[in-house]
Motif scaffolding. Sequence first.
Motif, PDB file in Angstrom:
ATOM      1  N   VAL A 105       0.929  -0.764  -0.181  1.00 25.45           N
ATOM      2  CA  VAL A 105       0.180   0.077  -0.089  1.00 25.45           C
ATOM      3  C   VAL A 105       1.030   1.526   0.290  1.00 25.45           C
ATOM      4  N   GLU A 106       0.693   2.104  -0.823  1.00 29.45           N
ATOM      5  CA  GLU A 106       1.834   3.504  -1.214  1.00 29.45           C
ATOM      6  C   GLU A 106       0.960   4.792  -1.110  1.00 29.45           C
ATOM      7  N   LEU A 107       0.983   5.020  -0.802  1.00 30.80           N
ATOM      8  CA  LEU A 107       0.743   6.441  -1.196  1.00 30.80           C
ATOM      9  C   LEU A 107       0.998   7.599  -0.672  1.00 30.80           C
ATOM     10  N   PRO A 108       0.716   8.735  -0.615  1.00 32.13           N
ATOM     11  CA  PRO A 108       1.649   9.792  -0.881  1.00 32.13           C
ATOM     12  C   PRO A 108       1.244  10.670   1.048  1.00 32.13           C
ATOM     13  N   GLU A 109       1.275  10.341   1.665  1.00 34.07           N
ATOM     14  CA  GLU A 109       0.827  10.746   3.026  1.00 34.07           C
ATOM     15  C   GLU A 109       2.160  10.226   3.839  1.00 34.07           C
ATOM     16  N   PRO A 110       2.828  10.402   5.032  1.00 33.70           N
ATOM     17  CA  PRO A 110       3.740  10.232   6.000  1.00 33.70           C
ATOM     18  C   PRO A 110       2.745   9.447   6.628  1.00 33.70           C
ATOM     19  N   CYS A 111       3.317   8.003   7.308  1.00 37.86           N
ATOM     20  CA  CYS A 111       2.711   7.462   8.499  1.00 37.86           C
ATOM     21  C   CYS A 111       4.128   7.019   9.211  1.00 37.86           C
ATOM     22  N   PHE A 112       3.804   7.256  10.564  1.00 38.43           N
ATOM     23  CA  PHE A 112       4.922   7.174  11.292  1.00 38.43           C
ATOM     24  C   PHE A 112       4.717   7.670  12.841  1.00 38.43           C
ATOM     25  N   PHE A 113       5.266   7.583  13.821  1.00 33.60           N
ATOM     26  CA  PHE A 113       5.012   7.005  15.136  1.00 33.60           C
ATOM     27  C   PHE A 113       5.282   8.828  15.224  1.00 33.60           C
ATOM     28  N   PRO A 114       5.784   9.972  15.547  1.00 30.12           N
ATOM     29  CA  PRO A 114       5.992  10.763  15.620  1.00 30.12           C
ATOM     30  C   PRO A 114       6.920  11.155  16.482  1.00 30.12           C
ATOM     31  N   GLU A 115       8.055  12.218  17.218  1.00 29.74           N
ATOM     32  CA  GLU A 115       8.834  11.834  18.598  1.00 29.74           C
ATOM     33  C   GLU A 115       7.857  12.273  19.069  1.00 29.74           C
ATOM     34  N   GLU A 116       7.191  13.878  19.073  1.00 29.56           N
ATOM     35  CA  GLU A 116       6.142  14.707  19.574  1.00 29.56           C
ATOM     36  C   GLU A 116       5.190  13.547  20.335  1.00 29.56           C
ATOM     37  N   TYR A 117       5.096  12.766  19.639  1.00 28.62           N
ATOM     38  CA  TYR A 117       3.215  11.300  19.853  1.00 28.62           C
ATOM     39  C   TYR A 117       4.173  10.709  20.720  1.00 28.62           C
ATOM     40  N   LEU A 118       5.166   9.961  20.299  1.00 26.31           N
ATOM     41  CA  LEU A 118       5.895   9.280  21.183  1.00 26.31           C
ATOM     42  C   LEU A 118       6.944   9.367  21.334  1.00 26.31           C
TER      43      LEU A 118
ATOM     44  N   ASP B 231      -7.154   2.366  20.109  1.00 21.85           N
ATOM     45  CA  ASP B 231      -7.951   2.556  21.555  1.00 21.85           C
ATOM     46  C   ASP B 231      -6.571   2.873  22.368  1.00 21.85           C
ATOM     47  N   GLN B 232      -5.884   2.037  22.734  1.00 23.02           N
ATOM     48  CA  GLN B 232      -5.027   1.863  24.193  1.00 23.02           C
ATOM     49  C   GLN B 232      -4.184   2.800  24.216  1.00 23.02           C
ATOM     50  N   ILE B 233      -3.418   3.554  22.602  1.00 19.90           N
ATOM     51  CA  ILE B 233      -2.556   3.914  22.787  1.00 19.90           C
ATOM     52  C   ILE B 233      -2.785   5.726  22.931  1.00 19.90           C
ATOM     53  N   VAL B 234      -4.063   5.427  22.368  1.00 20.34           N
ATOM     54  CA  VAL B 234      -4.942   6.419  22.327  1.00 20.34           C
ATOM     55  C   VAL B 234      -5.107   7.183  23.713  1.00 20.34           C
ATOM     56  N   ASP B 235      -5.317   6.260  24.682  1.00 17.87           N
ATOM     57  CA  ASP B 235      -5.829   6.085  26.473  1.00 17.87           C
ATOM     58  C   ASP B 235      -4.835   6.671  26.897  1.00 17.87           C
ATOM     59  N   GLU B 236      -3.582   6.034  26.148  1.00 17.01           N
ATOM     60  CA  GLU B 236      -2.623   6.292  27.387  1.00 17.01           C
ATOM     61  C   GLU B 236      -1.298   7.788  27.048  1.00 17.01           C
ATOM     62  N   TYR B 237      -1.214   8.146  25.371  1.00 13.99           N
ATOM     63  CA  TYR B 237      -0.764   9.362  24.702  1.00 13.99           C
ATOM     64  C   TYR B 237      -1.732  10.672  24.490  1.00 13.99           C
ATOM     65  N   GLY B 238      -3.383  10.212  24.770  1.00 11.58           N
ATOM     66  CA  GLY B 238      -3.575  10.872  23.856  1.00 11.58           C
ATOM     67  C   GLY B 238      -4.553  10.628  22.629  1.00 11.58           C
ATOM     68  N   ALA B 239      -4.753  12.249  21.775  1.00 10.68           N
ATOM     69  CA  ALA B 239      -5.304  12.025  20.360  1.00 10.68           C
ATOM     70  C   ALA B 239      -3.559  11.662  19.540  1.00 10.68           C
ATOM     71  N   MET B 240      -4.478  10.870  18.992  1.00  5.48           N
ATOM     72  CA  MET B 240      -3.065  10.677  17.504  1.00  5.48           C
ATOM     73  C   MET B 240      -2.968  11.959  16.531  1.00  5.48           C
ATOM     74  N   PRO B 241      -1.745  11.977  15.711  1.00  5.07           N
ATOM     75  CA  PRO B 241      -1.270  13.451  14.920  1.00  5.07           C
ATOM     76  C   PRO B 241      -1.646  12.373  13.898  1.00  5.07           C
TER      77      PRO B 241
END
Length: 483
Positions: free
Chosen positions: A328-341, A368-378
């Motif tokens: 699956v290759e679409l022109p959008e960034p897919c990663f966990f930013p350092e500012e979030y984790l 849901d688990q990550i959102v509960d622990e770290y807040g809303a996802m970027p």
Amino acid sequence: SEAEQKRILERLATGRLDMLVGTHRLLSADVNPRDLGLIIIDEEQRFGVQHKEQLKNLREQVDVLTLSATPIPRTMQMALSGVRDMSLINTPPVSRTPVSVRVSEWDEDTVSAAIRHEIGRGGQVYYVSNRVKRIDDAQARVFAAAPEASVGIAHGKLASRQLEDVMERFAAREFDVLIATTIIESGLDNPHTNTLIIEDSQRLGLAQLYQLKGRVGRSHAQAYAYFLFPAENQLTSEAIERLTAIDEFQDLGSGMKVAMRDLEIRGAGSLLGAEQSGNIAAVGFDFFAQMINEAVRAARAGELAEALQDHDFDTLGNTSSPKSEVRVELPEPCFFPEEYLAEADQRVMNYRRLAAIEDLDTLNRLQDQIVDEYGAMPAAARNLFDRERCRILAVGLSISSIYLQRKNFVLDGIQLESSQAAELKRQGGLYFAKSHRLQYPSHQGETRFYPQLIELLESLDIIGDSDPIANSLLSKIHANQRL
């Protein structure tokens, strides 16, 4: 002596010796155990890849247990990918306090204050200068900073008896400061020494810095570690990352986090060979972890060798979850930013958890688990989960790849009936039966492609399970629900 070594090795070869403890001498060609079953490597970071390959080559089937406060990146990657098992000891000894770390430019006043403070409370100091040729210059700098301090020198080019004498005198507290190379990196346990000063720290590796820091703080007293670098030299980006990491991870038991950061900085290298350069960044850690997990599951199921023997690489690809085959290759960034984790180990572990998921329910629970622990996802993190949803949905439709071409979603490998293709044509899609390819227009005004792709894949699943008349109605209802 050589005679003693010969007797010991003869007993090992004939099976009259159950356990042999030794140094790198065990890698010599004349070491031939009769029935080797277990290799324990202590202080793993001091053994090179070729050394460990030699140990494993002593027998084809042998268990290997490696011990280290800072696992090397290759070992860390193998553990995270499931190739090797990993166990952590996170409980520090009783009354142990974290070492206070300071990273700064070399300054005589800083060195003077550090040495005098330690001597004033009855302690001793390690001063690390890793160039034997210039160790006399380091001694002059220590004398200039604290003339009242008594000094000893230790390095690997001293005669063994000389070195032993210096270390025994230092342990007996006959002098205040030990000027040494990284020879003190491991194995020393001197509770009276609670200040460490390292000059030219930018030249040392991250694991080395962490191991050296572990030489102090081995009692109830507060310990201090100074990582100094010359003011006149410009640091490389990697050196800055290493020093930032050693400053950031000051808590007890931070070896895992340090090893994670080392993995990010250096890469893992080749998992099964001696090459030291890695290419994880080229494919992304999450995809790399998926590929490794695939191979591990296939090997454990006993299908890998058979597939390779028959040169049936299609079978090899299908020995694990098929979702990783969907590109699956679409022109959008897919990663966990350092500012979030912020923590490197948290990012890596969540990438690994994500790579192992094979169904939508588990994926939703993890999100849901990550959102509960770290807040809303970027947006980038949401895209990461949406891309995984696309892969899981695409598996059921036998799609091999999805990408964007001139504002159209292109789905390769999908097989549709003529009635299904006709329904999609009314919606603006174009199906090529011979090449099993579907082109479907994306919404021009929307910037996020993954939600659109999920909607398309879910509607295709509906089309495949019902009649064409119901398809249109269900598709419209589904679109309204998403809105």
